[in-house]
Design a protein around this motif. Sequence first.
Motif, PDB file in Angstrom:
ATOM      1  N   SER A  94     -54.350  -8.546  19.484  1.00 23.64           N
ATOM      2  CA  SER A  94     -54.883  -9.673  20.653  1.00 23.64           C
ATOM      3  C   SER A  94     -54.598  -8.812  21.936  1.00 23.64           C
ATOM      4  CB  SER A  94     -54.128 -10.261  20.359  1.00 23.64           C
ATOM      5  OG  SER A  94     -53.614 -11.330  21.333  1.00 23.64           O
ATOM      6  N   LEU A 141     -64.543 -13.733  29.623  1.00 21.31           N
ATOM      7  CA  LEU A 141     -64.009 -14.865  29.095  1.00 21.31           C
ATOM      8  C   LEU A 141     -64.598 -14.429  28.066  1.00 21.31           C
ATOM      9  CD1 LEU A 141     -65.688 -17.818  31.736  1.00 21.31           C
ATOM     10  CD2 LEU A 141     -63.646 -17.081  31.232  1.00 21.31           C
ATOM     11  N   ILE A 142     -65.852 -13.799  27.243  1.00 20.52           N
ATOM     12  CA  ILE A 142     -65.396 -13.626  25.638  1.00 20.52           C
ATOM     13  C   ILE A 142     -64.341 -12.819  25.043  1.00 20.52           C
ATOM     14  CG2 ILE A 142     -67.198 -12.735  24.261  1.00 20.52           C
ATOM     15  CD1 ILE A 142     -69.975 -13.210  26.211  1.00 20.52           C
ATOM     16  N   CYS A 145     -61.466 -14.430  24.684  1.00 23.56           N
ATOM     17  CA  CYS A 145     -62.084 -15.611  23.318  1.00 23.56           C
ATOM     18  C   CYS A 145     -61.293 -14.613  22.223  1.00 23.56           C
ATOM     19  CB  CYS A 145     -63.501 -16.324  22.959  1.00 23.56           C
ATOM     20  SG  CYS A 145     -63.484 -17.736  24.084  1.00 23.56           S
ATOM     21  N   LEU A 148     -58.083 -14.660  22.137  1.00 26.08           N
ATOM     22  CA  LEU A 148     -56.855 -15.829  21.499  1.00 26.08           C
ATOM     23  C   LEU A 148     -57.287 -15.966  19.769  1.00 26.08           C
ATOM     24  CD1 LEU A 148     -58.044 -17.773  24.430  1.00 26.08           C
ATOM     25  CD2 LEU A 148     -55.926 -17.092  24.273  1.00 26.08           C
ATOM     26  N   ARG A 149     -58.627 -15.787  19.858  1.00 24.96           N
ATOM     27  CA  ARG A 149     -58.964 -15.520  18.252  1.00 24.96           C
ATOM     28  C   ARG A 149     -57.922 -14.891  17.715  1.00 24.96           C
ATOM     29  NH1 ARG A 149     -60.244 -10.877  14.292  1.00 24.96           N
ATOM     30  NH2 ARG A 149     -61.102 -12.778  12.778  1.00 24.96           N
ATOM     31  N   MET A 183     -65.629 -17.070  16.019  1.00 26.71           N
ATOM     32  CA  MET A 183     -66.113 -15.900  17.038  1.00 26.71           C
ATOM     33  C   MET A 183     -67.695 -15.755  17.061  1.00 26.71           C
ATOM     34  SD  MET A 183     -63.536 -16.007  18.685  1.00 26.71           S
ATOM     35  CE  MET A 183     -64.302 -15.025  19.885  1.00 26.71           C
ATOM     36  N   ILE A 186     -69.069 -18.099  18.846  1.00 29.90           N
ATOM     37  CA  ILE A 186     -68.643 -17.836  20.486  1.00 29.90           C
ATOM     38  C   ILE A 186     -69.866 -16.654  20.734  1.00 29.90           C
ATOM     39  CG2 ILE A 186     -67.331 -17.587  22.223  1.00 29.90           C
ATOM     40  CD1 ILE A 186     -65.536 -18.859  19.794  1.00 29.90           C
ATOM     41  N   THR A 187     -69.822 -15.578  20.215  1.00 27.38           N
ATOM     42  CA  THR A 187     -69.791 -14.375  21.390  1.00 27.38           C
ATOM     43  C   THR A 187     -71.433 -14.574  21.125  1.00 27.38           C
ATOM     44  OG1 THR A 187     -68.222 -12.985  19.718  1.00 27.38           O
ATOM     45  CG2 THR A 187     -70.617 -11.883  20.785  1.00 27.38           C
TER      46      THR A 187
END
Length: 220
Positions: A94, A141-142, A145, A148-149, A183, A186-187
């Motif tokens: 992270s 932003l990706i 994510c 944060l994941r 993820m 999202i990606t």
Amino acid sequence: MKKNIVLFDLMIYVALPLFVWNIMRDYTGDYYAMLLSSVPGIIYTVYRFIEMKKVNTFGLFILFTLIVGTLIDVLAGSSLQLLWNNVYYAAGISLFFFVTMVFRRPITLYFGLDFAELQGHDRTFSKRLFYKKPLFTLFQLITLCFALRSGILAVVKAWLILEYGVEAFDKGIILRQAFSWIMTGITVAGFFYIGKIINDSPHLVEEVQDELQAEKTDAV
């Protein structure tokens, strides 16, 4: 195999580890059962890495995380320490994603360059294009994510260990794969949206073409 990628992931990363863990722990103990349960995933990941047929940023990242993940498991020495090592590892990943954002080198942008190159696009051109403001913001932003994941995964895993001890292992397997699928979704959605912006913004492509042409002219 590509058509059944989700099924293979489910079997290799979830079903087999859970099966090995629950069957072998009575014979080998918790620690060695944990190590054995990771073997199918390691072999499968190496196969996927070789299948790419090219070493790029994404491939190196996968290889690095595989090696480090395997080492922290093998060197743990006990089942409980192995679980805590994975918490620290997730927190470290992270932090890594956050650092790439701070230095304006979001790692997912370089993943995007790899995929664009595999589709036949010039890497230098794509990199210049991806750093244009609307696209660069999306890559940031990706990457956020992803950061944060891993951070949330570390926190939840720590809570599971404190709550369930060694029994948190199988819950962690399911949680990790669920987060991975989220993820991935999202990606993929993010990359598709980036592609849409490029298609809908021909002026961005023209800007990059003009910039590169100007640089060539100055060099001459």
